[in-house]
Design a protein around this motif. Structure first.
Motif, PDB file in Angstrom:
ATOM      1  N   GLU A   1       0.840  -1.205   0.000  1.00  0.00           N
ATOM      2  CA  GLU A   1       0.000   0.000   0.000  1.00  0.00           C
ATOM      3  C   GLU A   1       0.874   1.253   0.000  1.00  0.00           C
ATOM      4  O   GLU A   1       0.583   2.234  -0.688  1.00  0.00           O
ATOM      5  CB  GLU A   1      -0.973  -0.010   1.187  1.00  0.00           C
ATOM      6  N   ILE A   2       1.958   1.204   0.721  1.00  0.00           N
ATOM      7  CA  ILE A   2       2.892   2.339   0.721  1.00  0.00           C
ATOM      8  C   ILE A   2       3.363   2.581  -0.710  1.00  0.00           C
ATOM      9  O   ILE A   2       3.321   3.702  -1.237  1.00  0.00           O
ATOM     10  CB  ILE A   2       4.113   2.043   1.628  1.00  0.00           C
ATOM     11  N   ALA A   3       3.795   1.503  -1.353  1.00  0.00           N
ATOM     12  CA  ALA A   3       4.336   1.629  -2.712  1.00  0.00           C
ATOM     13  C   ALA A   3       3.267   2.147  -3.671  1.00  0.00           C
ATOM     14  O   ALA A   3       3.515   3.044  -4.482  1.00  0.00           O
ATOM     15  CB  ALA A   3       4.857   0.275  -3.169  1.00  0.00           C
ATOM     16  N   GLY A   4       2.072   1.587  -3.566  1.00  0.00           N
ATOM     17  CA  GLY A   4       0.991   1.987  -4.474  1.00  0.00           C
ATOM     18  C   GLY A   4       0.618   3.445  -4.292  1.00  0.00           C
ATOM     19  O   GLY A   4       0.483   4.200  -5.262  1.00  0.00           O
ATOM     20  N   VAL A   5       0.468   3.851  -3.057  1.00  0.00           N
ATOM     21  CA  VAL A   5       0.050   5.239  -2.793  1.00  0.00           C
ATOM     22  C   VAL A   5       1.121   6.203  -3.295  1.00  0.00           C
ATOM     23  O   VAL A   5       0.823   7.191  -3.972  1.00  0.00           O
ATOM     24  CB  VAL A   5      -0.205   5.455  -1.279  1.00  0.00           C
ATOM     25  N   LEU A   6       2.370   5.916  -2.970  1.00  0.00           N
ATOM     26  CA  LEU A   6       3.410   6.882  -3.328  1.00  0.00           C
ATOM     27  C   LEU A   6       3.657   6.955  -4.832  1.00  0.00           C
ATOM     28  O   LEU A   6       4.021   7.997  -5.355  1.00  0.00           O
ATOM     29  CB  LEU A   6       4.701   6.558  -2.581  1.00  0.00           C
ATOM     30  N   ALA A   7       3.437   5.857  -5.523  1.00  0.00           N
ATOM     31  CA  ALA A   7       3.681   5.892  -6.971  1.00  0.00           C
ATOM     32  C   ALA A   7       2.517   6.518  -7.732  1.00  0.00           C
ATOM     33  O   ALA A   7       2.706   7.049  -8.818  1.00  0.00           O
ATOM     34  CB  ALA A   7       3.943   4.483  -7.488  1.00  0.00           C
ATOM     35  N   HIS A   8       1.309   6.469  -7.177  1.00  0.00           N
ATOM     36  CA  HIS A   8       0.158   6.796  -8.021  1.00  0.00           C
ATOM     37  C   HIS A   8      -0.809   7.840  -7.482  1.00  0.00           C
ATOM     38  O   HIS A   8      -1.663   8.304  -8.221  1.00  0.00           O
ATOM     39  CB  HIS A   8      -0.637   5.518  -8.306  1.00  0.00           C
ATOM     40  N   PHE A   9      -0.741   8.149  -6.196  1.00  0.00           N
ATOM     41  CA  PHE A   9      -1.765   9.022  -5.611  1.00  0.00           C
ATOM     42  C   PHE A   9      -1.114  10.256  -4.981  1.00  0.00           C
ATOM     43  O   PHE A   9       0.064  10.229  -4.633  1.00  0.00           O
ATOM     44  CB  PHE A   9      -2.556   8.258  -4.551  1.00  0.00           C
ATOM     45  N   ASN A  10      -1.900  11.323  -4.825  1.00  0.00           N
ATOM     46  CA  ASN A  10      -1.365  12.482  -4.094  1.00  0.00           C
ATOM     47  C   ASN A  10      -2.201  12.816  -2.854  1.00  0.00           C
ATOM     48  O   ASN A  10      -2.088  13.898  -2.301  1.00  0.00           O
ATOM     49  CB  ASN A  10      -1.202  13.705  -5.013  1.00  0.00           C
ATOM     50  N   ALA A  11      -3.030  11.873  -2.460  1.00  0.00           N
ATOM     51  CA  ALA A  11      -3.847  12.053  -1.260  1.00  0.00           C
ATOM     52  C   ALA A  11      -4.125  10.688  -0.662  1.00  0.00           C
ATOM     53  O   ALA A  11      -3.962   9.664  -1.340  1.00  0.00           O
ATOM     54  CB  ALA A  11      -5.166  12.735  -1.629  1.00  0.00           C
ATOM     55  N   MET A  12      -4.529  10.659   0.590  1.00  0.00           N
ATOM     56  CA  MET A  12      -4.935   9.380   1.191  1.00  0.00           C
ATOM     57  C   MET A  12      -5.999   9.597   2.262  1.00  0.00           C
ATOM     58  O   MET A  12      -6.160  10.694   2.797  1.00  0.00           O
ATOM     59  CB  MET A  12      -3.741   8.637   1.785  1.00  0.00           C
ATOM     60  N   THR A  13      -6.725   8.529   2.536  1.00  0.00           N
ATOM     61  CA  THR A  13      -7.737   8.525   3.597  1.00  0.00           C
ATOM     62  C   THR A  13      -7.380   7.403   4.556  1.00  0.00           C
ATOM     63  O   THR A  13      -6.913   6.344   4.128  1.00  0.00           O
ATOM     64  CB  THR A  13      -9.132   8.240   2.989  1.00  0.00           C
ATOM     65  N   THR A  14      -7.604   7.633   5.840  1.00  0.00           N
ATOM     66  CA  THR A  14      -7.393   6.558   6.808  1.00  0.00           C
ATOM     67  C   THR A  14      -8.621   5.642   6.734  1.00  0.00           C
ATOM     68  O   THR A  14      -9.734   6.076   6.997  1.00  0.00           O
ATOM     69  CB  THR A  14      -7.266   7.147   8.226  1.00  0.00           C
ATOM     70  N   GLU A  15      -8.400   4.411   6.359  1.00  0.00           N
ATOM     71  CA  GLU A  15      -9.549   3.504   6.167  1.00  0.00           C
ATOM     72  C   GLU A  15     -10.278   3.233   7.485  1.00  0.00           C
ATOM     73  O   GLU A  15     -11.503   3.320   7.559  1.00  0.00           O
ATOM     74  CB  GLU A  15      -9.066   2.186   5.562  1.00  0.00           C
ATOM     75  N   ASN A  16      -9.522   2.897   8.519  1.00  0.00           N
ATOM     76  CA  ASN A  16     -10.146   2.541   9.808  1.00  0.00           C
ATOM     77  C   ASN A  16      -9.532   3.261  11.011  1.00  0.00           C
ATOM     78  O   ASN A  16     -10.155   3.350  12.065  1.00  0.00           O
ATOM     79  CB  ASN A  16     -10.032   1.027  10.052  1.00  0.00           C
ATOM     80  N   ALA A  17      -8.302   3.751  10.855  1.00  0.00           N
ATOM     81  CA  ALA A  17      -7.530   4.171  12.035  1.00  0.00           C
ATOM     82  C   ALA A  17      -8.176   5.279  12.859  1.00  0.00           C
ATOM     83  O   ALA A  17      -7.950   5.351  14.065  1.00  0.00           O
ATOM     84  CB  ALA A  17      -6.124   4.607  11.602  1.00  0.00           C
ATOM     85  N   PHE A  18      -8.976   6.153  12.234  1.00  0.00           N
ATOM     86  CA  PHE A  18      -9.582   7.257  12.990  1.00  0.00           C
ATOM     87  C   PHE A  18     -10.996   6.945  13.475  1.00  0.00           C
ATOM     88  O   PHE A  18     -11.643   7.806  14.067  1.00  0.00           O
ATOM     89  CB  PHE A  18      -9.606   8.542  12.155  1.00  0.00           C
ATOM     90  N   LYS A  19     -11.491   5.758  13.182  1.00  0.00           N
ATOM     91  CA  LYS A  19     -12.847   5.470  13.650  1.00  0.00           C
ATOM     92  C   LYS A  19     -12.821   5.349  15.184  1.00  0.00           C
ATOM     93  O   LYS A  19     -11.878   4.800  15.762  1.00  0.00           O
ATOM     94  CB  LYS A  19     -13.355   4.172  13.004  1.00  0.00           C
ATOM     95  N   TRP A  20     -13.858   5.847  15.786  1.00  0.00           N
ATOM     96  CA  TRP A  20     -13.943   5.873  17.257  1.00  0.00           C
ATOM     97  C   TRP A  20     -13.696   4.470  17.815  1.00  0.00           C
ATOM     98  O   TRP A  20     -12.949   4.281  18.776  1.00  0.00           O
ATOM     99  CB  TRP A  20     -15.318   6.422  17.654  1.00  0.00           C
ATOM    100  N   GLY A  21     -14.308   3.475  17.181  1.00  0.00           N
ATOM    101  CA  GLY A  21     -14.158   2.091  17.643  1.00  0.00           C
ATOM    102  C   GLY A  21     -12.756   1.540  17.449  1.00  0.00           C
ATOM    103  O   GLY A  21     -12.369   0.561  18.088  1.00  0.00           O
ATOM    104  N   SER A  22     -11.962   2.148  16.562  1.00  0.00           N
ATOM    105  CA  SER A  22     -10.560   1.726  16.405  1.00  0.00           C
ATOM    106  C   SER A  22      -9.697   2.384  17.461  1.00  0.00           C
ATOM    107  O   SER A  22      -8.725   1.815  17.934  1.00  0.00           O
ATOM    108  CB  SER A  22      -9.973   2.201  15.073  1.00  0.00           C
ATOM    109  N   LEU A  23     -10.033   3.622  17.785  1.00  0.00           N
ATOM    110  CA  LEU A  23      -9.163   4.409  18.660  1.00  0.00           C
ATOM    111  C   LEU A  23      -9.366   4.087  20.133  1.00  0.00           C
ATOM    112  O   LEU A  23      -8.431   4.200  20.925  1.00  0.00           O
ATOM    113  CB  LEU A  23      -9.434   5.911  18.453  1.00  0.00           C
ATOM    114  N   SER A  24     -10.591   3.719  20.491  1.00  0.00           N
ATOM    115  CA  SER A  24     -10.892   3.660  21.915  1.00  0.00           C
ATOM    116  C   SER A  24     -11.894   2.550  22.212  1.00  0.00           C
ATOM    117  O   SER A  24     -12.976   2.516  21.625  1.00  0.00           O
ATOM    118  CB  SER A  24     -11.470   5.022  22.326  1.00  0.00           C
ATOM    119  N   SER A  25     -11.532   1.659  23.161  1.00  0.00           N
ATOM    120  CA  SER A  25     -12.489   0.612  23.518  1.00  0.00           C
ATOM    121  C   SER A  25     -13.051   0.842  24.917  1.00  0.00           C
ATOM    122  O   SER A  25     -13.927   0.126  25.368  1.00  0.00           O
ATOM    123  CB  SER A  25     -11.831  -0.756  23.417  1.00  0.00           C
TER     124      SER A  25
END
Ligand code: XIL
Length: 428
Positions: free
Chosen positions: A71-95
């Motif tokens: 994913e690192i390779a793909g994003v850096l070669a082809h994209f100029n933006a990214m979204t956090t898929e799950n990392a910022f979801k409340w349920g990911s951050l805090s249980s």
């Protein structure tokens, strides 16, 4: 024929770039520092990121918590933006109330900042518990509280302030609230549906939960751009859910809520009614412009097009490319459309392979890059559609059209509304 050659060259070039990103990710010079070529010059052979830069439309991908090498390779070669898929979801951050694990979010924020990728943090408030949106303790606390509204306000405010203060100045954009409306109707989830619980925020606070989330986020990081993200299966005026979402956005603007734009997820293939979403570019572009009239930007935030649903076509990969072209063309023709994001980076890891009902069809191969990061026909269709923003506006008279075209061929930014330098800072 020439096109085929261009495509092969672009594919080779893109693969050649794969080594570079690893250097970038480990702290060496960022790949994005390379000067982008002019995609309109004769013989140009641009990557998607270069076309994104030139068109003034960010092109992003959702990146997983573990930040895998591919994913690192793909994003850096082809994209100029990214979204956090799950990392910022409340349920990911805090249980547990007050207990946070910022490991994945920190990793993704550092990666985006180090590599000058525009960063969309997804998402602060989302009522779906099954999808990591809301941790169980929130529901439990509200159920037990003497004053459920006050308790939920307290929990929401603490959560937003904790997260947004930590990343102040380092996140470009938040999906502040995700999917406020029901999946298949135009109201709110007042009852459990499709295996998901009712919307505890709406049930407890009414529609004001959206206003509060935006106001609290803005108070902590006034420079971050704030978006309301929604799944709109069939985004055109006259569709009940599309109209309900437009009305909701319009009410927020009227109440002075600090909202910069809306995200349209797409994921149209999961719809029961419009699997080949959207049916045409022009009606989608018209829908986008309705948000421009409210002073709002619009971004396509979660695009994926599963191949098995196109199996009946004589060339499924070409049919997939056409769906991408329709969506991205709509964005290129509406000047308030500022980004297109695919939901995941490459076909080797897509949420559709894990979620019912699309898991039945796995492999879904819904993205622009295959599992080895090779660009697919949809990649080139997306790149070419982005550059349609460089077409001269139809109202320009003949000689001005010629001058316009010439300037673009010389490398002038295509976007009239949002020209940006490369790599693009999100500070218009
Ligand atoms: C999905 C992720 O891709 C999965 O990994 C996770 O298990 C569930 O959520 N709409 C959204 C996204 O707004 O947050 C969802 O992401 C996909 C649907």
């Amino acid at each position: 024929m020439r096109n085929v050659h261009r495509r092969h060259r672009a594919a080779r070039r893109a693969l050649g770039l794969v080594a570079l990103p690893f250097l970038a990710a480990t702290g060496a010079a960022p790949a994005a520092a390379e000067r982008p070529q002019n995609c309109l010059a004769p013989g140009a052979d641009c990557t998607l990121a270069e076309a994104a830069h030139q068109s003034g439309i960010f092109v992003g991908a959702a990146v997983g918590n573990e930040l895998p090498d591919l994913e690192i390779a793909g994003v850096l070669a082809h994209f100029n933006a990214m979204t956090t898929e799950n990392a910022f979801k409340w349920g990911s951050l805090s249980s547990q109330e007050g207990v946070y694990d910022f490991g994945a979010a920190d990793r993704l924020v550092d990666f985006a900042r180090r590599n000058q990728l525009r960063l969309r943090a997804h998402t602060l408030v989302w009522h779906r518990d099954g999808f990591l949106g809301t941790p169980q303790y929130v529901r439990d606390a509200v159920a037990k509280a003497e004053d459920p509204a006050a308790r939920l306000r307290e929990l929401m405010r603490q959560h937003i302030e904790t997260v947004v203060a930590r990343y102040r100045g380092r996140v470009d954009l938040y999906d502040v609230v995700n999917e406020p409306l029901s999946l298949f109707t135009s109201g709110f989830d007042t009852e459990p549906a499709f295996g998901f619980a009712a919307n505890v925020f709406f049930e407890t606070l009414g529609v004001e939960y959206i206003d509060l989330a935006f106001r609290w986020t803005h108070a902590v990081d006034p420079r971050a751009k704030l978006f309301l993200n929604e799944i709109v299966w069939d985004p055109h005026l006259g569709d009940p859910k599309a109209d309900a979402f437009l009305a909701l956005a319009s009410e927020l603007v009227a109440r002075g809520v600090p909202i910069d734009g809306v995200g349209i997820q797409t994921h149209g293939q999961l719809s029961l009614t419009s699997p080949f979403f959207p049916s045409d570019s022009e009606s989608f572009a018209e829908y986008m412009r309705a948000f421009a009239a409210l002073g709002l930007r619009l971004e396509i935030t979660e695009l994926d097009v599963p191949l098995p649903l196109l199996a009946g076509a004589s060339d499924p990969l070409a049919a997939q490319a056409e769906v991408y072209r329709r969506v991205v063309r709509a964005c290129a023709t509406a000047s308030n459309c500022s980004a297109v994001t695919t939901w995941n980076v490459h076909d080797g890891r897509t949420w559709l392979d894990f979620v019912w009902p699309t898991s039945i069809l796995a492999p879904n191969e819904p993205l622009l890059l295959d599992a080895s990061l090779r660009p697919k026909p949809a990649y080139f269709a997306t790149r070419d559609a982005l550059l349609e923003r460089c077409e001269p506006p139809s109202e320009l008279p003949g000689p001005t059209r010629v001058a316009w075209t010439l300037l673009r061929r010389l490398g002038a930014a295509c976007s009239r509304a949002y020209p940006r330098p490369f790599p693009p800072p999100w500070r218009p």
